[in-house]
Write a protein that holds these residues in place. Structure first.
Motif, PDB file in Angstrom:
ATOM      1  N   VAL A  39     -41.572 -22.060 -20.329  1.00 57.29           N
ATOM      2  CA  VAL A  39     -40.819 -23.235 -20.784  1.00 57.29           C
ATOM      3  C   VAL A  39     -39.649 -23.483 -19.832  1.00 57.29           C
ATOM      4  O   VAL A  39     -39.029 -22.530 -19.350  1.00 57.29           O
ATOM      5  CB  VAL A  39     -40.334 -23.035 -22.249  1.00 57.29           C
ATOM      6  N   THR A  40     -39.381 -24.758 -19.551  1.00 56.93           N
ATOM      7  CA  THR A  40     -38.253 -25.074 -18.669  1.00 56.93           C
ATOM      8  C   THR A  40     -36.935 -24.861 -19.418  1.00 56.93           C
ATOM      9  O   THR A  40     -36.833 -25.127 -20.614  1.00 56.93           O
ATOM     10  CB  THR A  40     -38.315 -26.533 -18.155  1.00 56.93           C
ATOM     11  N   LEU A  41     -35.946 -24.375 -18.686  1.00 55.21           N
ATOM     12  CA  LEU A  41     -34.655 -24.021 -19.272  1.00 55.21           C
ATOM     13  C   LEU A  41     -33.533 -24.911 -18.747  1.00 55.21           C
ATOM     14  O   LEU A  41     -33.603 -25.382 -17.606  1.00 55.21           O
ATOM     15  CB  LEU A  41     -34.296 -22.577 -18.914  1.00 55.21           C
ATOM     16  N   ALA A  42     -32.498 -25.045 -19.566  1.00 53.57           N
ATOM     17  CA  ALA A  42     -31.273 -25.707 -19.102  1.00 53.57           C
ATOM     18  C   ALA A  42     -30.287 -24.601 -18.772  1.00 53.57           C
ATOM     19  O   ALA A  42     -29.478 -24.230 -19.607  1.00 53.57           O
ATOM     20  CB  ALA A  42     -30.713 -26.602 -20.204  1.00 53.57           C
ATOM     21  N   ASP A  43     -30.400 -24.015 -17.616  1.00 55.90           N
ATOM     22  CA  ASP A  43     -29.530 -22.906 -17.255  1.00 55.90           C
ATOM     23  C   ASP A  43     -28.815 -23.265 -15.951  1.00 55.90           C
ATOM     24  O   ASP A  43     -29.334 -23.054 -14.861  1.00 55.90           O
ATOM     25  CB  ASP A  43     -30.374 -21.627 -17.092  1.00 55.90           C
TER      26      ASP A  43
ATOM     27  N   ALA B  86     -32.161 -24.043 -25.359  1.00 53.65           N
ATOM     28  CA  ALA B  86     -32.578 -24.555 -24.043  1.00 53.65           C
ATOM     29  C   ALA B  86     -32.136 -23.649 -22.907  1.00 53.65           C
ATOM     30  O   ALA B  86     -32.657 -23.738 -21.811  1.00 53.65           O
ATOM     31  CB  ALA B  86     -32.017 -25.957 -23.844  1.00 53.65           C
ATOM     32  N   GLU B  87     -31.166 -22.775 -23.157  1.00 52.77           N
ATOM     33  CA  GLU B  87     -30.697 -21.908 -22.079  1.00 52.77           C
ATOM     34  C   GLU B  87     -31.549 -20.656 -21.929  1.00 52.77           C
ATOM     35  O   GLU B  87     -31.760 -20.161 -20.835  1.00 52.77           O
ATOM     36  CB  GLU B  87     -29.235 -21.526 -22.313  1.00 52.77           C
ATOM     37  N   THR B  88     -32.062 -20.152 -23.059  1.00 54.96           N
ATOM     38  CA  THR B  88     -32.840 -18.909 -22.988  1.00 54.96           C
ATOM     39  C   THR B  88     -34.334 -19.140 -23.168  1.00 54.96           C
ATOM     40  O   THR B  88     -35.142 -18.279 -22.832  1.00 54.96           O
ATOM     41  CB  THR B  88     -32.397 -17.936 -24.102  1.00 54.96           C
TER      42      THR B  88
ATOM     43  N   VAL C 223     -35.889 -30.500 -19.939  1.00 54.22           N
ATOM     44  CA  VAL C 223     -35.806 -29.158 -20.519  1.00 54.22           C
ATOM     45  C   VAL C 223     -36.730 -29.092 -21.731  1.00 54.22           C
ATOM     46  O   VAL C 223     -36.887 -30.081 -22.449  1.00 54.22           O
ATOM     47  CB  VAL C 223     -34.345 -28.868 -20.929  1.00 54.22           C
ATOM     48  N   GLY C 224     -37.361 -27.927 -21.929  1.00 52.97           N
ATOM     49  CA  GLY C 224     -38.242 -27.779 -23.085  1.00 52.97           C
ATOM     50  C   GLY C 224     -39.667 -28.217 -22.794  1.00 52.97           C
ATOM     51  O   GLY C 224     -40.452 -28.407 -23.723  1.00 52.97           O
TER      52      GLY C 224
ATOM     53  N   TYR D 113     -26.700 -12.139 -13.857  1.00 50.47           N
ATOM     54  CA  TYR D 113     -28.015 -12.321 -13.222  1.00 50.47           C
ATOM     55  C   TYR D 113     -28.228 -11.316 -12.096  1.00 50.47           C
ATOM     56  O   TYR D 113     -27.326 -11.075 -11.291  1.00 50.47           O
ATOM     57  CB  TYR D 113     -28.132 -13.734 -12.646  1.00 50.47           C
TER      58      TYR D 113
ATOM     59  N   ARG E 224     -38.597 -19.848 -18.183  1.00 50.30           N
ATOM     60  CA  ARG E 224     -38.767 -18.507 -18.742  1.00 50.30           C
ATOM     61  C   ARG E 224     -40.214 -18.345 -19.183  1.00 50.30           C
ATOM     62  O   ARG E 224     -40.770 -19.240 -19.825  1.00 50.30           O
ATOM     63  CB  ARG E 224     -37.847 -18.304 -19.944  1.00 50.30           C
TER      64      ARG E 224
ATOM     65  N   LEU F 273     -43.184 -17.371 -21.381  1.00 57.20           N
ATOM     66  CA  LEU F 273     -43.346 -17.199 -22.824  1.00 57.20           C
ATOM     67  C   LEU F 273     -44.496 -16.250 -23.137  1.00 57.20           C
ATOM     68  O   LEU F 273     -44.569 -15.675 -24.213  1.00 57.20           O
ATOM     69  CB  LEU F 273     -43.623 -18.552 -23.492  1.00 57.20           C
TER      70      LEU F 273
ATOM     71  N   MET G 231     -26.213 -25.444 -26.505  1.00 58.76           N
ATOM     72  CA  MET G 231     -27.514 -25.442 -25.840  1.00 58.76           C
ATOM     73  C   MET G 231     -28.670 -25.415 -26.838  1.00 58.76           C
ATOM     74  O   MET G 231     -29.824 -25.385 -26.463  1.00 58.76           O
ATOM     75  CB  MET G 231     -27.649 -24.233 -24.911  1.00 58.76           C
TER      76      MET G 231
ATOM     77  N   LYS H 179     -31.721 -11.730 -16.449  1.00 56.56           N
ATOM     78  CA  LYS H 179     -30.427 -12.054 -17.052  1.00 56.56           C
ATOM     79  C   LYS H 179     -30.150 -10.968 -18.086  1.00 56.56           C
ATOM     80  O   LYS H 179     -30.910 -10.829 -19.056  1.00 56.56           O
ATOM     81  CB  LYS H 179     -30.517 -13.433 -17.719  1.00 56.56           C
TER      82      LYS H 179
ATOM     83  N   PHE I 192     -34.589 -24.641 -30.874  1.00 62.50           N
ATOM     84  CA  PHE I 192     -34.902 -24.314 -29.475  1.00 62.50           C
ATOM     85  C   PHE I 192     -33.605 -24.099 -28.708  1.00 62.50           C
ATOM     86  O   PHE I 192     -32.737 -24.974 -28.682  1.00 62.50           O
ATOM     87  CB  PHE I 192     -35.710 -25.454 -28.846  1.00 62.50           C
TER      88      PHE I 192
ATOM     89  N   ASN J  27     -33.709 -10.469 -19.929  1.00 66.89           N
ATOM     90  CA  ASN J  27     -34.784 -11.461 -19.908  1.00 66.89           C
ATOM     91  C   ASN J  27     -35.096 -11.875 -18.483  1.00 66.89           C
ATOM     92  O   ASN J  27     -34.185 -12.188 -17.716  1.00 66.89           O
ATOM     93  CB  ASN J  27     -34.364 -12.722 -20.671  1.00 66.89           C
TER      94      ASN J  27
END
Lengths: 348, 81
Positions: free
Chosen positions: A241-245, B18-20, A321-322, A277, A227, A229, B6, A271, B16, A206
């Motif tokens: 969309v914002t990610l929590a990574d 949130a990580e991917t 996030v989201g 990564y 990521r 969309l 997540m 990833k 959802f 991804n």
């Protein structure tokens, strides 16, 4: 709170299906609670949509293409500055950055502040130097090689197998599945961006991106992971969309810390299915999706402007996030007289 | 078996990660099962509950639930302890 008046010039007004970051940058600045920004648009083409977005861009001027050299650019900017008294100038194209970096001292003498990567930082992260960059900073990078002749494609593909990426030194990337496709992409890119062309191993997984800002002293002022969309046929994000990574942000912090990155940046990574990564590219400026960072709680355009002005900037340590961005197309109706003024007088 | 930390699940069944950035929709039964997993019920307990609530043979229930859990794991919505 009284807002500080500031005049900011920005390039990248091409808010098209292959958008420049100028308009999203300006939107961020217009959202600022600290600045009352007068925006001066710097455009290369008459039909860059941002020129006609009067609610965002107060006045626009033509500037010469980077190929004309920094002396010609400086002369034009001297005139514009005489009219507008520019406080900060934010270039938004990769291809023009070198010229602006070279001109930054003279711009400073004119009273125009910038906040750009150093030439060393700019060169080190060039696509052609990415393998070395990865080794130096302990970051995985898909193997890439510069090529100046079609014949090199076959040798590369024999080792890394199709699909491979064929990339221009500044822009454009094609994923190709056989020699014929590779040859076509190679010639297209060479004709548009010149040599070398970059051949890069394809890692599956991804694609994830980060927009970030470094203060030039090794500190990360902010970073938001995203990521895509929806991707256009030009490979541009049309929604994301914002990610929590956490890992992505850590990689970004490491790169900014070790390079002492100065200014905006966009990291493009893959990833893989094992969660590893690979760094694909570092773009040395804020990306066209930077307004998502504003929506998620980090006004990076405002922070970049503050850094340029030499103001203290509190680093952002979180974002929502989201949060999703979705682009759309929109028709601006204007008059031929507007186009005429810009064509004849190079300003509007 | 537990929910991936997540992953956020709304009461409408929207999932959802949130990580991917991946998102999915669960139907009411799927949501019901995921809620049970979230409450740390074992597969056996979930089967017992579903057998009481739905007219279904043990064979069909076993197969359907195993398939569903396999999918949830594949999509990284749940993970092993």
């Amino acid at each position: 709170m009284n807002k500080t008046e500031v005049t900011v010039a920005a390039t990248g007004l091409n808010n098209t299906d292959n958008p420049g970051p100028g308009i999203p940058f300006i939107r961020g600045l217009k959202d600022s609670k600290e600045f009352q920004a007068r925006i001066i648009g710097l455009a290369y083409e008459n039909l860059e949509p941002g020129i006609y977005m009067k609610e965002l861009v107060d006045k626009s001027y033509h500037i010469p293409y980077p190929t004309a050299g920094s002396d010609v650019l400086l002369k034009r900017l001297e005139y514009i500055n005489g009219e507008e008294k520019i406080d900060v100038l934010i270039p938004n194209f990769d291809a023009e950055l070198y010229t602006f970096m070279k001109a930054s001292k003279k711009l400073g003498d004119m009273g125009i502040k910038t906040f750009l990567p150093t030439l060393e930082q700019f060169e080190e992260r060039q696509k052609a130097n990415l393998n070395e960059f990865g080794k130096k900073h302990g970051i995985d990078v898909p193997f890439g090689k510069t090529a100046t002749a079609e014949s090199e494609i076959k040798v590369f593909a024999k080792e890394y197998n199709y699909p491979i990426y064929v990339k221009g030194k500044y822009y454009d990337a094609y994923s190709v599945y056989d020699y014929d496709e590779a040859k076509e992409a190679f010639n297209k890119i060479a004709a548009k961006w010149g040599f070398p062309v970059i051949l890069q191993q394809c890692v599956s997984g991804n694609e994830v991106n980060v927009v970030a800002l470094g203060d030039g002293k090794g500190n990360m002022v902010g970073a938001v992971a995203m990521r895509k969309l929806y991707i256009t046929d030009k490979g541009k994000a049309w929604a994301g969309v914002t990610l929590a990574d956490r890992k992505l942000i850590e990689i970004t912090e490491k790169i900014i810390g070790e390079t002492k990155w100065r200014g905006g940046m966009e990291l493009e990574l893959i990833k893989d299915k094992n969660g590893k990564y690979y760094l694909l590219e570092i773009n040395p400026r804020l990306p066209a999706w930077v307004y998502l960072s504003v929506g998620a709680g980090q006004n990076l355009p405002e922070a970049l402007t503050k850094l340029a002005l030499g103001l203290k900037v509190e680093p952002y340590d979180k974002y929502e996030v989201g949060k999703i961005f979705i682009r759309y197309s929109y028709d601006i109706i204007t008059d031929i007289n507007e186009f005429e003024k810009l064509s004849l007088y190079a300003e509007l | 078996m537990k929910l991936n930390r997540m992953v956020a699940i709304s009461e409408t069944g929207f999932v959802f990660d949130a990580e991917t950035g991946d998102s999915y929709s669960l139907n009411p039964l799927g949501l019901n099962i995921v809620e049970m997993i979230k409450n740390r019920m074992s597969v056996e307990d979930i089967k017992e509950r579903l057998a009481k609530e739905y007219e279904v043979t043990h064979e069909t229930l076993d197969k359907s639930l195993d398939d569903f859990i396999w999918s949830l794991k594949g999509f990284n919505i749940i993970e092993n302890e």
